[in-house]
Design an enzyme around this catalytic site. Sequence first.
Site, PDB file in Angstrom:
ATOM      1  N   GLY A  50     119.819  -1.791  49.148  1.00 44.63           N
ATOM      2  CA  GLY A  50     120.397  -0.898  49.313  1.00 44.63           C
ATOM      3  C   GLY A  50     121.292  -0.782  50.818  1.00 44.63           C
ATOM      4  O   GLY A  50     122.051  -0.204  50.858  1.00 44.63           O
ATOM      5  N   GLU A 104     117.128   0.806  56.650  1.00 46.09           N
ATOM      6  CA  GLU A 104     117.048   1.238  55.172  1.00 46.09           C
ATOM      7  C   GLU A 104     118.262   1.873  54.645  1.00 46.09           C
ATOM      8  O   GLU A 104     118.898   2.562  55.527  1.00 46.09           O
ATOM      9  CB  GLU A 104     115.776   2.266  55.313  1.00 46.09           C
ATOM     10  N   ASP A 105     118.365   1.797  53.379  1.00 41.35           N
ATOM     11  CA  ASP A 105     119.489   2.825  53.045  1.00 41.35           C
ATOM     12  C   ASP A 105     119.219   4.338  53.048  1.00 41.35           C
ATOM     13  O   ASP A 105     120.011   5.126  53.427  1.00 41.35           O
ATOM     14  CB  ASP A 105     120.044   2.355  51.676  1.00 41.35           C
ATOM     15  N   ASP A 108     113.285   8.832  51.377  1.00 42.85           N
ATOM     16  CA  ASP A 108     113.145   9.902  50.529  1.00 42.85           C
ATOM     17  C   ASP A 108     111.685  10.552  50.936  1.00 42.85           C
ATOM     18  O   ASP A 108     111.378  11.347  51.660  1.00 42.85           O
ATOM     19  CB  ASP A 108     113.193   9.576  49.037  1.00 42.85           C
ATOM     20  N   LYS A 136     115.874  12.418  53.684  1.00 41.96           N
ATOM     21  CA  LYS A 136     115.734  13.492  53.028  1.00 41.96           C
ATOM     22  C   LYS A 136     114.637  14.321  53.722  1.00 41.96           C
ATOM     23  O   LYS A 136     113.398  14.004  53.309  1.00 41.96           O
ATOM     24  CB  LYS A 136     115.533  13.173  51.526  1.00 41.96           C
ATOM     25  N   ASP A 164     122.527   2.716  44.753  1.00 39.17           N
ATOM     26  CA  ASP A 164     122.931   2.580  43.287  1.00 39.17           C
ATOM     27  C   ASP A 164     122.293   3.589  42.352  1.00 39.17           C
ATOM     28  O   ASP A 164     121.310   4.158  42.836  1.00 39.17           O
ATOM     29  CB  ASP A 164     122.384   1.252  42.961  1.00 39.17           C
ATOM     30  N   ARG A 170     127.082   0.475  44.000  1.00 33.29           N
ATOM     31  CA  ARG A 170     126.847  -0.066  45.126  1.00 33.29           C
ATOM     32  C   ARG A 170     128.268  -0.307  46.199  1.00 33.29           C
ATOM     33  O   ARG A 170     128.179  -0.407  47.009  1.00 33.29           O
ATOM     34  CB  ARG A 170     126.090  -1.320  45.263  1.00 33.29           C
TER      35      ARG A 170
HETATM   36  P1  5GP Z   1     110.949   6.931  49.138  1.00 35.26           P
HETATM   37  O1  5GP Z   1     109.941   5.558  48.983  1.00 35.26           O
HETATM   38  O2  5GP Z   1     111.162   7.187  50.501  1.00 35.26           O
HETATM   39  O3  5GP Z   1     110.592   7.984  48.224  1.00 35.26           O
HETATM   40  O4  5GP Z   1     112.193   6.172  48.512  1.00 35.26           O
HETATM   41  C1  5GP Z   1     112.763   5.378  48.912  1.00 35.26           C
HETATM   42  C2  5GP Z   1     113.801   4.771  48.058  1.00 35.26           C
HETATM   43  O5  5GP Z   1     114.340   5.534  46.744  1.00 35.26           O
HETATM   44  C3  5GP Z   1     115.199   4.228  48.304  1.00 35.26           C
HETATM   45  O6  5GP Z   1     115.001   3.040  49.092  1.00 35.26           O
HETATM   46  C4  5GP Z   1     115.982   4.408  47.197  1.00 35.26           C
HETATM   47  O7  5GP Z   1     115.813   3.051  46.590  1.00 35.26           O
HETATM   48  C5  5GP Z   1     115.373   5.248  46.468  1.00 35.26           C
HETATM   49  N1  5GP Z   1     116.092   6.635  46.378  1.00 35.26           N
HETATM   50  C6  5GP Z   1     115.570   7.718  47.095  1.00 35.26           C
HETATM   51  N2  5GP Z   1     116.622   8.791  46.988  1.00 35.26           N
HETATM   52  C7  5GP Z   1     117.658   8.051  46.568  1.00 35.26           C
HETATM   53  C8  5GP Z   1     119.025   8.732  46.340  1.00 35.26           C
HETATM   54  O8  5GP Z   1     119.402   9.792  46.578  1.00 35.26           O
HETATM   55  N3  5GP Z   1     119.923   7.764  45.778  1.00 35.26           N
HETATM   56  C9  5GP Z   1     119.546   6.218  45.468  1.00 35.26           C
HETATM   57  N4  5GP Z   1     120.630   5.818  44.795  1.00 35.26           N
HETATM   58  N5  5GP Z   1     118.467   6.077  45.728  1.00 35.26           N
HETATM   59  C10 5GP Z   1     117.450   6.900  46.206  1.00 35.26           C
HETATM   60 MG    MG Z   2     115.803   1.221  50.032  1.00 32.44          MG
END
Ligand code: 5GP
Ligand code: MG
Length: 182
Positions: A50, A104-105, A108, A136, A164, A170
């Site tokens: 990402g 990182e992209d 969350d 977020k 994605d 992407r």
């Molecule tokens: P975390 O582990 O912080 O909950 O989530 C991180 C990963 O969840 C990100 O690297 C991504 O792959 C995915 N993710 C979380 N929110 C989004 C979103 O709004 N859009 C997309 N495309 N991926 C997300």
């Molecule tokens: Mg990611």
Amino acid sequence: MQNIIKLHDKYFKVMIPAEQVDKAVSVVADRINRDYAERHTPVFVGVLNGSFMFLSDLLKKIDFNCELTFVKLASYSGTCSTGEVRSLIGLTTPIEGRHVVIVEDIVDTGESISHMIHELEKHHPATIEVCTLFFKPASYSKQLPVTYRAMEIGNEFIVGYGLDYNQLGRNLKDIYVVTDGK
Ligand code: 5GP
Ligand code: MG
């Protein structure tokens, strides 16, 4: 710029145009330039897939000598009782004693980034900071600091600029958000 697009079964509309993304990337790059100017050859660690587009634009705006490497968090179902196991793959650059910036992209809940930090810490870097394109705040549940956040959003699901929906989207240069119907 197409207004409504369809990826798999869902419709998406533009939420953040490319020009606004670029401005946010410049602001975060300026902060990193100020903070790392005196540090010896920092290493940017891009988390695939990402972050590829963000990383590419970010690094063009970095004005100190730096290195770049890519890693991936591989998820698989382990045999232990906790179920999912995630391992770090692809770290080819020695990071011991180095200043590391994880790119990182999106952060969350923070699960992925906390795994990543713990895995990288096993290699004894001098410092580790996180730079994410999106953060977020409403769903982040970790104590670890996320120092560089280009943009903050709510709990909506977004795609584009590297992010994605089941591997599609992407390539989009704007950020899109999921929308009901057409
Ligand atoms: P975390 O582990 O912080 O909950 O989530 C991180 C990963 O969840 C990100 O690297 C991504 O792959 C995915 N993710 C979380 N929110 C989004 C979103 O709004 N859009 C997309 N495309 N991926 C997300
Ligand atoms: Mg990611």
